[in-house]
Write an enzyme that holds these catalytic residues in place. Structure first.
Site, PDB file in Angstrom:
ATOM      1  N   SER A  68      -2.992   0.382  -1.610  1.00 59.33           N
ATOM      2  CA  SER A  68      -2.461   1.767  -1.940  1.00 59.33           C
ATOM      3  C   SER A  68      -1.754   1.711  -3.345  1.00 59.33           C
ATOM      4  O   SER A  68      -1.155   0.685  -3.738  1.00 59.33           O
ATOM      5  CB  SER A  68      -1.366   2.405  -0.955  1.00 59.33           C
ATOM      6  OG  SER A  68      -0.256   1.495  -0.645  1.00 59.33           O
ATOM      7  N   GLN A 102       1.253   1.964  -5.062  1.00 54.73           N
ATOM      8  CA  GLN A 102       2.305   2.199  -4.384  1.00 54.73           C
ATOM      9  C   GLN A 102       3.601   1.474  -5.477  1.00 54.73           C
ATOM     10  O   GLN A 102       3.077   0.980  -6.872  1.00 54.73           O
ATOM     11  CB  GLN A 102       2.533   1.274  -3.317  1.00 54.73           C
ATOM     12  CG  GLN A 102       2.126  -0.392  -3.843  1.00 54.73           C
ATOM     13  CD  GLN A 102       1.945  -1.232  -2.470  1.00 54.73           C
ATOM     14  OE1 GLN A 102       2.985  -2.091  -2.167  1.00 54.73           O
ATOM     15  NE2 GLN A 102       0.747  -1.290  -1.674  1.00 54.73           N
ATOM     16  N   HIS A 112       7.953  -0.267  -5.022  1.00 56.91           N
ATOM     17  CA  HIS A 112       8.937  -0.593  -4.257  1.00 56.91           C
ATOM     18  C   HIS A 112      10.301  -0.126  -4.936  1.00 56.91           C
ATOM     19  O   HIS A 112      10.778  -0.258  -6.143  1.00 56.91           O
ATOM     20  CB  HIS A 112       9.007  -1.923  -4.053  1.00 56.91           C
ATOM     21  CG  HIS A 112       7.950  -2.828  -3.562  1.00 56.91           C
ATOM     22  ND1 HIS A 112       7.183  -2.250  -2.400  1.00 56.91           N
ATOM     23  CD2 HIS A 112       6.941  -3.593  -4.066  1.00 56.91           C
ATOM     24  CE1 HIS A 112       5.884  -2.789  -2.202  1.00 56.91           C
ATOM     25  NE2 HIS A 112       5.997  -3.681  -3.219  1.00 56.91           N
ATOM     26  N   LYS A 147      12.244  -5.091  -3.001  1.00 54.98           N
ATOM     27  CA  LYS A 147      11.057  -5.694  -2.408  1.00 54.98           C
ATOM     28  C   LYS A 147      10.490  -6.205  -3.804  1.00 54.98           C
ATOM     29  O   LYS A 147       9.238  -5.916  -3.921  1.00 54.98           O
ATOM     30  CB  LYS A 147      10.148  -4.906  -1.386  1.00 54.98           C
ATOM     31  CG  LYS A 147       9.090  -5.950  -0.872  1.00 54.98           C
ATOM     32  CD  LYS A 147       8.248  -5.003   0.015  1.00 54.98           C
ATOM     33  CE  LYS A 147       7.066  -5.519   0.371  1.00 54.98           C
ATOM     34  NZ  LYS A 147       6.145  -4.925   1.323  1.00 54.98           N
ATOM     35  N   GLU A 188       8.154  -8.588  -5.986  1.00 58.82           N
ATOM     36  CA  GLU A 188       7.097  -9.412  -5.311  1.00 58.82           C
ATOM     37  C   GLU A 188       6.244  -9.984  -6.431  1.00 58.82           C
ATOM     38  O   GLU A 188       6.278  -9.470  -7.598  1.00 58.82           O
ATOM     39  CB  GLU A 188       6.177  -8.875  -4.431  1.00 58.82           C
ATOM     40  CG  GLU A 188       5.172  -7.614  -5.054  1.00 58.82           C
ATOM     41  CD  GLU A 188       4.591  -6.784  -4.029  1.00 58.82           C
ATOM     42  OE1 GLU A 188       4.968  -6.540  -3.012  1.00 58.82           O
ATOM     43  OE2 GLU A 188       3.341  -6.180  -4.545  1.00 58.82           O
ATOM     44  N   HIS A 200       1.767  -0.102  -8.787  1.00 63.78           N
ATOM     45  CA  HIS A 200       0.655  -1.267  -8.770  1.00 63.78           C
ATOM     46  C   HIS A 200      -0.217  -0.930  -7.598  1.00 63.78           C
ATOM     47  O   HIS A 200       0.226  -0.073  -6.727  1.00 63.78           O
ATOM     48  CB  HIS A 200       1.241  -2.612  -8.730  1.00 63.78           C
ATOM     49  CG  HIS A 200       2.181  -2.726  -7.559  1.00 63.78           C
ATOM     50  ND1 HIS A 200       3.596  -2.352  -7.432  1.00 63.78           N
ATOM     51  CD2 HIS A 200       1.961  -3.404  -6.306  1.00 63.78           C
ATOM     52  CE1 HIS A 200       4.057  -2.743  -6.118  1.00 63.78           C
ATOM     53  NE2 HIS A 200       2.847  -3.291  -5.479  1.00 63.78           N
ATOM     54  N   ARG A 232       4.376   5.047  -1.040  1.00 66.35           N
ATOM     55  CA  ARG A 232       2.707   5.242  -1.584  1.00 66.35           C
ATOM     56  C   ARG A 232       2.598   6.454  -1.762  1.00 66.35           C
ATOM     57  O   ARG A 232       3.126   7.405  -1.593  1.00 66.35           O
ATOM     58  CB  ARG A 232       2.078   4.828  -0.210  1.00 66.35           C
ATOM     59  CG  ARG A 232       2.243   3.391   0.546  1.00 66.35           C
ATOM     60  CD  ARG A 232       1.398   3.134   1.680  1.00 66.35           C
ATOM     61  NE  ARG A 232       1.650   1.791   2.386  1.00 66.35           N
ATOM     62  CZ  ARG A 232       2.456   1.470   3.117  1.00 66.35           C
ATOM     63  NH1 ARG A 232       3.426   2.585   3.455  1.00 66.35           N
ATOM     64  NH2 ARG A 232       2.600   0.155   3.600  1.00 66.35           N
ATOM     65  N   LYS A 263      -2.128   5.980   4.941  1.00 70.59           N
ATOM     66  CA  LYS A 263      -0.734   6.006   5.423  1.00 70.59           C
ATOM     67  C   LYS A 263       0.093   7.153   4.692  1.00 70.59           C
ATOM     68  O   LYS A 263      -0.222   7.782   3.872  1.00 70.59           O
ATOM     69  CB  LYS A 263      -0.093   4.584   5.227  1.00 70.59           C
ATOM     70  CG  LYS A 263      -0.549   3.474   6.109  1.00 70.59           C
ATOM     71  CD  LYS A 263      -0.020   2.177   5.695  1.00 70.59           C
ATOM     72  CE  LYS A 263      -0.691   1.002   6.336  1.00 70.59           C
ATOM     73  NZ  LYS A 263      -0.008  -0.303   6.338  1.00 70.59           N
TER      74      LYS A 263
END
Length: 424
Positions: free
Chosen positions: A110, A112, A114, A137, A139, A279, A298, A304
């Protein structure tokens, strides 16, 4: 109590994963003979989880004891500095501050972002059923195979070019907002408040466009591209648009191809996504490391829950070339066959270890815990007079304060990826 031991990871089947043994996740699970794993050549194997996350906790090999339970019983495996630094994240209870994964991506993830720590705390308080923890989060994705992703906003002038060249995109943005954006793109410093506001207004208008209108415009765009009508300025985005629309027909997220960088990476290249950076991973197999959290906001390319207001409000609106997201490998101590990927956050760093056949590599002690996975070859780990044989798919925990020596077998390269935390 030994400082180095094998652990059993968990596999996750999501519909975006690669099918059967085309997935690195399935390859490693099959090679390591993970207990309970039975290969289904028709199933999508998306993720391999290595860590203490409650949704997929690793266990000690040959035991029902979880890694978290074992670390809690022997806190010296975590190390005093890490326990002290990450006490709020549960380090004293055996929770690692990072989660290490293998991802095998066939279908785009998706659009999205964070949240940062402050926003995560607010979202968790407001919607605990959706945002299930109060942690951020960040990453990092390190390519195992050729890998593509959308990450961060394009330079403003490139977005402005698409506004001029792609009428289907331009008509989704009110003229006043588009005009303001084009002016900012041509004259403002991309990091200025004026530029960030113009980008935010444009992105918000795009993501909140009326469904009937954007579906119609997307159908027009796809028809034009399929008929060979892409103009020169659209050459770099045409294939991405068609791929995304084939996977998510009529989704507003497809139009993010005109505002986000599209990166094509080779094995050994890495990107870091800090809080507030939009991203979407598109295809390929990667090692992924992240702070332990479930928080994802998202806005597209997903069945979702979409939370467009919080996504729009939580972005940093930094714009520029994708190189600003790249993590350049650096030397690790004096190790000749090891590269260090060290993003600008305290929760984790990752080592890539590529040892030629018959050779060895020494890693000095790290004042924090590590998790390592063998992605190629056979060999051994040696520490404090003990030795452990390893092969493709094996996952190993290395306790804090433990120096190790890695040996490659005589019949090929030993490839290992090692995630660790070392609080200063």
């Amino acid at each position: 109590m030994t400082q180095v031991f094998k652990i059993v990871p968990t596999t996750q089947k999501y519909d975006w994963g690669k099918i059967g043994l085309s997935s690195k996740v399935a390859q490693y699970a099959a090679a390591a003979k993970i207990p309970g794993f039975t290969l289904d050549e028709k199933a999508p194997y998306a993720e391999l989880w290595m860590g203490t996350h409650p949704s997929g906790p690793s266990r000690l090999a040959g035991s029902d004891t979880t890694l978290k339970e074992h670390i809690a019983a022997y806190p010296e495996l975590m190390g005093e500095k890490v326990v002290s630094r990450f006490r709020d994240a549960g380090a004293a209870d055996g929770n690692l501050p990072f989660l290490f994964k293998v991802l095998a991506i066939e279908k785009a993830l998706s659009i999205q972002t964070h949240p940062d720590k402050k926003m995560a705390e607010a979202l968790h308080k407001e919607k605990p059923d959706v945002y299930k923890d109060a942690n951020h989060k960040p990453e990092m994705a390190l390519a195992l195979t050729p890998f593509t992703a959308m990450c961060g906003f394009l330079p403003l002038n490139e977005i402005a070019t698409y506004l001029s060249a792609t009428p289907e995109f331009a008509t989704l943005v009110p003229a006043t907002i588009a005009t303001k954006f084009i002016v900012a793109a041509s004259s403002a410093d991309p990091s200025s408040p004026e530029a960030k506001t113009a980008l935010k207004d444009l992105f918000a208008a795009l993501m909140t466009a009326e469904e009937a209108i954007y579906k119609s415009r997307l159908a027009d765009l796809v028809s034009r591209y399929e008929a060979g009508g892409a103009c020169e300025q659209e050459a770099g985005v045409k294939d991405l648009v068609l791929r995304l629309n084939s996977q998510f027909p009529g989704d507003i997220g497809v139009f993010c191809a005109f505002v986000l960088n599209y990166v094509k990476m080779q094995p050994g290249e890495a990107i870091f996504l800090a809080a507030g950076e939009p991203h979407a991973y598109v295809s390929g197999d990667i090692m992924e490391c992240m702070a332990t959290s479930d928080n994802v906001i998202r806005a597209g390319l997903t069945p979702k829950l979409r939370d467009i207001p919080n996504l729009v409000s939580g972005l940093t609106y930094g714009a520029g070339d994708a190189s600003r997201h790249m993590v350049k490998p650096a030397a690790f101590d004096s190790a000749a066959h090891t590269a260090l990927y060290d993003p600008p956050i305290p929760e984790f760093s990752v080592l890539q270890v590529l040892i030629p056949s018959g050779e060895s590599e020494t890693h000095p002690l790290i004042e924090g815990p590590s998790i390592a996975i063998v992605t190629e070859g056979k060999g051994a780990l040696e520490w404090a007079g003990e030795k452990l044989g390893v092969a493709e798919g094996d996952v190993i925990f290395i306790g804090a304060g433990t120096g190790v020596k890695l040996y490659a077998g005589e019949d090929g390269q030993l490839a290992v990826y090692r995630a660790f935390v070392e609080a200063s």
